[in-house]
Design a protein around this motif. Structure first.
Motif, short mmCIF file in Angstrom:
data_model
loop_
_atom_site.label_atom_id
_atom_site.label_comp_id
_atom_site.label_asym_id
_atom_site.label_seq_id
_atom_site.Cartn_x
_atom_site.Cartn_y
_atom_site.Cartn_z
N SER A 141 -10.95 7.42 -20.88
CA SER A 141 -9.69 7.11 -19.96
C SER A 141 -10.51 6.24 -18.91
O SER A 141 -9.58 5.55 -18.11
N ALA A 142 -11.64 6.12 -18.63
CA ALA A 142 -12.24 5.67 -17.44
C ALA A 142 -12.15 3.92 -17.73
O ALA A 142 -12.65 3.48 -19.02
N ALA A 143 -11.92 3.31 -16.90
CA ALA A 143 -11.71 1.64 -16.88
C ALA A 143 -13.02 1.09 -17.07
O ALA A 143 -13.28 0.14 -17.78
N PHE A 144 -14.08 1.61 -16.48
CA PHE A 144 -15.72 1.14 -16.53
C PHE A 144 -16.37 1.43 -17.80
O PHE A 144 -17.52 1.07 -17.93
N VAL A 145 -15.77 2.38 -18.72
CA VAL A 145 -16.44 2.78 -19.75
C VAL A 145 -16.30 1.77 -20.94
O VAL A 145 -15.21 1.20 -21.33
N VAL A 146 -17.44 1.40 -21.65
CA VAL A 146 -17.43 0.61 -22.98
C VAL A 146 -17.76 1.75 -23.98
O VAL A 146 -18.99 1.96 -24.30
N PRO A 147 -16.95 2.14 -24.73
CA PRO A 147 -17.34 2.97 -25.99
C PRO A 147 -17.87 2.19 -26.98
O PRO A 147 -17.34 1.12 -27.34
N VAL A 148 -18.88 2.66 -27.61
CA VAL A 148 -19.54 2.07 -28.85
C VAL A 148 -19.82 3.02 -29.81
O VAL A 148 -20.01 4.27 -29.58
N THR A 149 -20.27 2.77 -31.06
CA THR A 149 -21.03 3.35 -31.95
C THR A 149 -22.29 2.96 -32.47
O THR A 149 -22.46 1.58 -32.52
N LEU A 150 -22.99 3.84 -32.73
CA LEU A 150 -24.72 3.17 -33.47
C LEU A 150 -24.70 3.22 -34.77
O LEU A 150 -25.60 2.99 -35.20
N GLY A 151 -23.60 3.34 -35.39
CA GLY A 151 -23.54 3.23 -36.85
C GLY A 151 -22.91 4.25 -37.50
O GLY A 151 -22.43 5.00 -36.90
N PRO A 152 -22.89 4.33 -38.99
CA PRO A 152 -22.03 5.17 -39.85
C PRO A 152 -22.83 6.54 -39.86
O PRO A 152 -22.34 7.39 -40.38
N ARG A 153 -24.09 6.62 -39.35
CA ARG A 153 -24.48 7.90 -39.45
C ARG A 153 -24.70 8.60 -37.82
O ARG A 153 -25.11 7.71 -37.03
N ILE A 154 -24.85 9.72 -37.80
CA ILE A 154 -24.90 10.50 -36.62
C ILE A 154 -26.26 10.76 -36.38
O ILE A 154 -27.11 11.32 -37.16
N LEU A 155 -26.80 10.21 -35.18
CA LEU A 155 -28.03 10.28 -34.77
C LEU A 155 -28.34 11.40 -33.85
O LEU A 155 -27.68 11.74 -33.00
N ARG A 156 -29.64 11.86 -34.01
CA ARG A 156 -30.03 12.94 -32.98
C ARG A 156 -29.96 12.20 -31.62
O ARG A 156 -30.41 10.98 -31.64
N ALA A 157 -30.04 13.04 -30.47
CA ALA A 157 -30.05 12.63 -29.33
C ALA A 157 -31.31 11.47 -28.96
O ALA A 157 -31.16 10.56 -28.29
N ASP A 158 -32.50 12.14 -29.37
CA ASP A 158 -33.45 11.12 -28.90
C ASP A 158 -33.55 10.10 -29.51
O ASP A 158 -34.04 8.77 -29.18
#
Length: 319
Positions: free
Chosen positions: A285-302
């Motif tokens: 909901s935040a106007a300054f946020v740019v939501p993105v994805t890193l691809g079709p697989r879920i990556l570990r945090a590191d």
């Protein structure tokens, strides 16, 4: 590239100055690297660039350096902040190390509803960042922030800093990239909209000026009629994948666009279990946020930290 050892010293540099080393630095130089009096060293302090130095004095546990001449002028890094939910100790160390190597200007742990680590030693993270900077030719150290809750982070956010939110949740499993209300566009695609160079003016032809001629370009007419250049420069990319406005890349090292406006960025990486629904809603909901994805697989945090920062540096950074 020089193979001389490299150290960060929190001191001012001038030719001929003699600077004693801290105990751990002397141990590293004399015992680990097996250097001795008369050997060369490179030093930096985050303010005055990089300088040559020699080991003027060396004993079993102490050493003193004599500063020589400057070899590299100070250079800035892109104004990129990393916020991440702490994970297990070794993997948090990895995150800080790689974020330093990849050019984060600041690194701050963020506590979320699903964060598994409840204690973070910032002094340890500072030591890891310093060692990473020494090893990777960086001329400054990233600032290590004290842990902050996600709600407090968003509450006091600087709206001029865009926040790249790695949103890997998908509301529509059968739709590409999670659907219109699920995950956003791939990160490279979303960021590319901010750095495409402005379309050059066309010479007049047939009695029409460059502005009217630009209407011939696909999509150019509607954009030029409805928005002026400043609006196009500031508009964030559409999370639903529509064509976004373009920004002048300007000076990447300082993070300022060609028009002189600040271009500050941050990346937010969530915990292993992902953000809680209410946290995700807050971010989306935040106007300054740019939501993105890193691809079709879920990556570990590191892995997500290294991947997202690599994409950012290739498109908006100083590579």
């Amino acid at each position: 590239m020089s193979t001389d050892p490299r150290l960060f010293l929190d001191a001012d540099f001038s030719a001929g100055a003699r600077l004693p080393l801290e105990k751990d630095q002397a141990h590293y130089l004399l015992t680990v690297m097996r250097r001795k009096a008369g050997d060369r060293v490179r030093v930096f302090n985050g303010r005055h660039g990089e300088w040559r130095a020699v080991i003027a004095e060396a004993s079993r546990k102490t050493a003193t350096l004599e500063i020589g001449e400057q070899t590299r002028a100070q250079a800035g890094t892109p104004d990129l902040a990393l916020y991440f939910a702490p994970v297990k100790k070794a993997r948090t160390d990895f995150i800080v190390e790689k974020a330093t190597e990849l050019g984060a200007r600041s690194i701050t742990p963020v506590m979320t509803a699903r964060t598994i680590a409840d204690r973070v030693r910032t002094d340890r993270l500072e030591a890891i960042a310093r060692e990473a900077a020494e090893q990777t030719e960086r001329l400054d150290l990233p600032a290590i922030g004290e842990p902050v809750s996600l709600t407090q982070l968003i509450k006091f956010w600087d709206p001029e800093r865009r926040l790249v939110f790695c949103d890997e949740a998908g509301d529509e499993d059968d739709a590409p990239w999670g659907g219109q209300t699920g995950r956003a566009r791939p990160m490279a695609e979303a960021l590319a909209a901010f750095v495409a160079p402005p379309t050059p003016a066309l010479p007049s032809r047939g009695g029409r000026d460059a502005e009217s001629a630009s209407l011939d370009r696909p999509g150019g007419g509607e954009l030029n009629r409805s928005q002026d250049s400043s609006e196009r420069r500031d508009a964030p990319p559409s999370p639903s994948g529509g064509e976004a406005a373009k920004a002048d890349p300007g000076d990447r090292a300082t993070g300022r666009t060609g028009g002189g406006r600040p271009q500050k960025w941050a990346i937010l990486i969530g915990p292993e279990g992902g953000f809680a629904p209410e946290e995700r809603g807050l971010l989306r909901s935040a106007a300054f946020v740019v939501p993105v994805t890193l691809g079709p697989r879920i990556l570990r945090a590191d892995t997500a930290v290294a991947a997202s920062m690599s994409v950012f540096q290739a498109i908006l950074g100083d590579w």
